[in-house]
Design a protein around this motif. Sequence first.
Motif, PDB file in Angstrom:
ATOM      1  N   MET A 182       0.406  16.581  25.020  1.00 34.73           N
ATOM      2  CA  MET A 182       0.227  16.409  23.575  1.00 34.73           C
ATOM      3  C   MET A 182       1.099  15.259  23.076  1.00 34.73           C
ATOM      4  SD  MET A 182       0.690  19.254  20.577  1.00 34.73           S
ATOM      5  CE  MET A 182       0.358  18.831  18.866  1.00 34.73           C
ATOM      6  N   ALA A 183       0.585  14.427  22.194  1.00 39.07           N
ATOM      7  CA  ALA A 183       1.313  13.259  21.712  1.00 39.07           C
ATOM      8  C   ALA A 183       2.509  13.675  20.864  1.00 39.07           C
ATOM      9  CB  ALA A 183       0.388  12.365  20.896  1.00 39.07           C
ATOM     10  N   SER A 184       3.576  12.877  20.960  1.00 41.14           N
ATOM     11  CA  SER A 184       4.750  13.060  20.116  1.00 41.14           C
ATOM     12  C   SER A 184       4.730  12.024  19.010  1.00 41.14           C
ATOM     13  CB  SER A 184       6.022  12.911  20.949  1.00 41.14           C
ATOM     14  OG  SER A 184       6.104  13.917  21.935  1.00 41.14           O
ATOM     15  N   ARG A 185       5.434  12.330  17.909  1.00 42.84           N
ATOM     16  CA  ARG A 185       5.437  11.400  16.794  1.00 42.84           C
ATOM     17  C   ARG A 185       6.809  11.359  16.138  1.00 42.84           C
ATOM     18  NH1 ARG A 185       1.829  13.152  11.822  1.00 42.84           N
ATOM     19  NH2 ARG A 185       3.461  12.083  10.669  1.00 42.84           N
ATOM     20  N   SER A 186       7.078  10.254  15.476  1.00 38.68           N
ATOM     21  CA  SER A 186       8.327  10.081  14.752  1.00 38.68           C
ATOM     22  C   SER A 186       8.223  10.695  13.363  1.00 38.68           C
ATOM     23  CB  SER A 186       8.652   8.590  14.625  1.00 38.68           C
ATOM     24  OG  SER A 186       7.768   7.981  13.683  1.00 38.68           O
ATOM     25  N   GLU A 187       9.345  10.694  12.659  1.00 34.80           N
ATOM     26  CA  GLU A 187       9.334  11.035  11.242  1.00 34.80           C
ATOM     27  C   GLU A 187       8.630   9.928  10.464  1.00 34.80           C
ATOM     28  OE1 GLU A 187      10.479  13.799   9.761  1.00 34.80           O
ATOM     29  OE2 GLU A 187      11.068  14.636  11.709  1.00 34.80           O
ATOM     30  N   GLN A 188       8.109  10.274   9.281  1.00 33.25           N
ATOM     31  CA  GLN A 188       7.534   9.260   8.405  1.00 33.25           C
ATOM     32  C   GLN A 188       8.630   8.333   7.877  1.00 33.25           C
ATOM     33  OE1 GLN A 188       5.698  11.903   5.504  1.00 33.25           O
ATOM     34  NE2 GLN A 188       3.661  11.245   6.130  1.00 33.25           N
ATOM     35  N   PHE A 189       8.253   7.092   7.623  1.00 35.81           N
ATOM     36  CA  PHE A 189       9.166   6.164   6.968  1.00 35.81           C
ATOM     37  C   PHE A 189       8.348   5.179   6.133  1.00 35.81           C
ATOM     38  CE2 PHE A 189       7.822   3.931  10.715  1.00 35.81           C
ATOM     39  CZ  PHE A 189       7.863   2.575  10.400  1.00 35.81           C
ATOM     40  N   LYS A 190       8.990   4.615   5.137  1.00 40.82           N
ATOM     41  CA  LYS A 190       8.335   3.625   4.276  1.00 40.82           C
ATOM     42  C   LYS A 190       8.742   2.228   4.733  1.00 40.82           C
ATOM     43  CE  LYS A 190       7.928   2.333  -0.629  1.00 40.82           C
ATOM     44  NZ  LYS A 190       8.341   2.699  -1.998  1.00 40.82           N
ATOM     45  N   THR A 191       7.791   1.327   4.779  1.00 46.20           N
ATOM     46  CA  THR A 191       8.114  -0.036   5.202  1.00 46.20           C
ATOM     47  C   THR A 191       9.213  -0.595   4.293  1.00 46.20           C
ATOM     48  OG1 THR A 191       6.310  -0.949   3.843  1.00 46.20           O
ATOM     49  CG2 THR A 191       5.824  -0.473   6.150  1.00 46.20           C
ATOM     50  N   PRO A 192      10.258  -1.196   4.867  1.00 45.46           N
ATOM     51  CA  PRO A 192      11.388  -1.663   4.062  1.00 45.46           C
ATOM     52  C   PRO A 192      11.073  -2.882   3.206  1.00 45.46           C
ATOM     53  CG  PRO A 192      11.688  -2.268   6.363  1.00 45.46           C
ATOM     54  CD  PRO A 192      10.484  -1.367   6.308  1.00 45.46           C
ATOM     55  N   ALA A 193      10.005  -3.581   3.508  1.00 46.15           N
ATOM     56  CA  ALA A 193       9.593  -4.757   2.741  1.00 46.15           C
ATOM     57  C   ALA A 193       8.078  -4.770   2.638  1.00 46.15           C
ATOM     58  CB  ALA A 193      10.088  -6.041   3.416  1.00 46.15           C
ATOM     59  N   LEU A 194       7.560  -5.648   1.791  1.00 46.03           N
ATOM     60  CA  LEU A 194       6.116  -5.764   1.635  1.00 46.03           C
ATOM     61  C   LEU A 194       5.449  -6.124   2.955  1.00 46.03           C
ATOM     62  CD1 LEU A 194       5.843  -7.786  -1.705  1.00 46.03           C
ATOM     63  CD2 LEU A 194       5.171  -5.406  -1.365  1.00 46.03           C
ATOM     64  N   VAL A 195       4.289  -5.542   3.182  1.00 47.49           N
ATOM     65  CA  VAL A 195       3.434  -5.929   4.295  1.00 47.49           C
ATOM     66  C   VAL A 195       2.088  -6.356   3.699  1.00 47.49           C
ATOM     67  CG1 VAL A 195       4.539  -4.480   6.008  1.00 47.49           C
ATOM     68  CG2 VAL A 195       2.694  -3.522   4.616  1.00 47.49           C
ATOM     69  N   ARG A 196       1.331  -7.114   4.477  1.00 44.81           N
ATOM     70  CA  ARG A 196       0.038  -7.610   3.996  1.00 44.81           C
ATOM     71  C   ARG A 196      -1.080  -6.907   4.755  1.00 44.81           C
ATOM     72  NH1 ARG A 196      -1.759 -14.030   3.575  1.00 44.81           N
ATOM     73  NH2 ARG A 196      -3.147 -13.764   1.764  1.00 44.81           N
ATOM     74  N   ALA A 197      -2.057  -6.427   4.039  1.00 49.99           N
ATOM     75  CA  ALA A 197      -3.157  -5.683   4.659  1.00 49.99           C
ATOM     76  C   ALA A 197      -4.260  -6.629   5.121  1.00 49.99           C
ATOM     77  CB  ALA A 197      -3.730  -4.679   3.668  1.00 49.99           C
ATOM     78  N   ALA A 198      -4.837  -6.342   6.267  1.00 55.85           N
ATOM     79  CA  ALA A 198      -5.966  -7.112   6.804  1.00 55.85           C
ATOM     80  C   ALA A 198      -6.952  -6.155   7.460  1.00 55.85           C
ATOM     81  CB  ALA A 198      -5.475  -8.147   7.811  1.00 55.85           C
ATOM     82  N   PHE A 199      -8.206  -6.591   7.540  1.00 56.99           N
ATOM     83  CA  PHE A 199      -9.271  -5.776   8.133  1.00 56.99           C
ATOM     84  C   PHE A 199      -9.290  -4.375   7.510  1.00 56.99           C
ATOM     85  CE2 PHE A 199      -8.338  -8.975  11.416  1.00 56.99           C
ATOM     86  CZ  PHE A 199      -9.599  -9.538  11.548  1.00 56.99           C
ATOM     87  N   VAL A 200      -9.321  -4.342   6.188  1.00 54.10           N
ATOM     88  CA  VAL A 200      -9.202  -3.070   5.468  1.00 54.10           C
ATOM     89  C   VAL A 200     -10.518  -2.305   5.341  1.00 54.10           C
ATOM     90  CG1 VAL A 200      -7.237  -3.921   4.141  1.00 54.10           C
ATOM     91  CG2 VAL A 200      -9.538  -4.088   3.172  1.00 54.10           C
ATOM     92  N   ASP A 201     -11.625  -2.839   5.837  1.00 59.08           N
ATOM     93  CA  ASP A 201     -12.881  -2.093   5.783  1.00 59.08           C
ATOM     94  C   ASP A 201     -12.716  -0.720   6.428  1.00 59.08           C
ATOM     95  OD1 ASP A 201     -14.161  -4.096   4.467  1.00 59.08           O
ATOM     96  OD2 ASP A 201     -15.327  -4.817   6.178  1.00 59.08           O
ATOM     97  N   GLY A 202     -11.832  -0.654   7.440  1.00 62.62           N
ATOM     98  CA  GLY A 202     -11.603   0.595   8.146  1.00 62.62           C
ATOM     99  C   GLY A 202     -10.838   1.634   7.352  1.00 62.62           C
ATOM    100  N   LEU A 203     -10.401   1.282   6.148  1.00 62.77           N
ATOM    101  CA  LEU A 203      -9.793   2.275   5.265  1.00 62.77           C
ATOM    102  C   LEU A 203     -10.815   2.896   4.328  1.00 62.77           C
ATOM    103  CD1 LEU A 203      -6.457   0.493   4.296  1.00 62.77           C
ATOM    104  CD2 LEU A 203      -6.842   2.221   6.062  1.00 62.77           C
ATOM    105  N   PHE A 204     -12.023   2.322   4.314  1.00 58.97           N
ATOM    106  CA  PHE A 204     -13.082   2.825   3.443  1.00 58.97           C
ATOM    107  C   PHE A 204     -14.255   3.417   4.230  1.00 58.97           C
ATOM    108  CE2 PHE A 204     -10.762  -0.269   0.949  1.00 58.97           C
ATOM    109  CZ  PHE A 204     -10.599   0.384  -0.265  1.00 58.97           C
ATOM    110  N   GLU A 205     -14.357   3.053   5.497  1.00 62.38           N
ATOM    111  CA  GLU A 205     -15.391   3.602   6.375  1.00 62.38           C
ATOM    112  C   GLU A 205     -14.764   3.906   7.721  1.00 62.38           C
ATOM    113  OE1 GLU A 205     -18.629   0.906   6.705  1.00 62.38           O
ATOM    114  OE2 GLU A 205     -19.005   0.814   4.552  1.00 62.38           O
ATOM    115  N   VAL A 206     -15.040   5.086   8.265  1.00 59.94           N
ATOM    116  CA  VAL A 206     -14.485   5.480   9.553  1.00 59.94           C
ATOM    117  C   VAL A 206     -14.965   4.529  10.656  1.00 59.94           C
ATOM    118  CG1 VAL A 206     -14.492   7.291  11.313  1.00 59.94           C
ATOM    119  CG2 VAL A 206     -14.233   7.904   8.922  1.00 59.94           C
ATOM    120  N   VAL A 207     -14.046   4.161  11.542  1.00 58.47           N
ATOM    121  CA  VAL A 207     -14.342   3.245  12.643  1.00 58.47           C
ATOM    122  C   VAL A 207     -14.394   4.037  13.945  1.00 58.47           C
ATOM    123  CG1 VAL A 207     -13.473   1.278  13.976  1.00 58.47           C
ATOM    124  CG2 VAL A 207     -13.256   1.297  11.482  1.00 58.47           C
TER     125      VAL A 207
END
Length: 209
Positions: A1-26
Amino acid sequence: MASRSEQFKTPALVRAAFVDGLFEVVTDDRGSKSWTCSLLIPKSDSLAAYEKAAVEAAAAEWGGNEKAIKMIKDKIIHSPFLDGDGPQGKSKKTGEPHAGFPGHWFLRVKSGEAYRPTLIDRKKLPITSRDQLYSGCYGYAVLHCFTWENKEKGKGLTFGLDMFQVAKDGDRLGGGGGVDVDKWAEEIPDEGAAPDSTKSGAGAGGLFG
């Protein structure tokens, strides 16, 4: 079974790309369905917070911090940090760099089909339109790192996307799990530079170099 870290917020701005996959399942070549996009991180920014999460997940899965760090340095574990100036930052069809990728590290973040990431605007209101979140806009993400392993590729790390909050507009690039909004998000002014403290890191030239 996969392990995962705690959640964290990006410390600085990031830029989104190829965002179609946030509106339709890939669906990927293994038949796995997920919500996905790429996040661009300037190479001048520190990756310390991301690396900490990566080591946390790897250590939980493969036997403690020291062993995980050695496996990462020996490249036994596939790195989640991809080079926007390298082959993975270029179109497989044309060989040309993807718009906005040069000069950046990037992460291919994803979330399982049943756990669509929370998408919100500056006022913490839900995003319902692709005009509000498009390839090229900037924001803050809530992430976690998780492990994976398969016969074809071996062992690896990927960042899961739990939330993305749009912070400011940017030039359009083309292309296209629940989270506690009040814990991670705040109302963001229309403009604002990243603090100098986020621009001092060596980036993936460190642990994952």
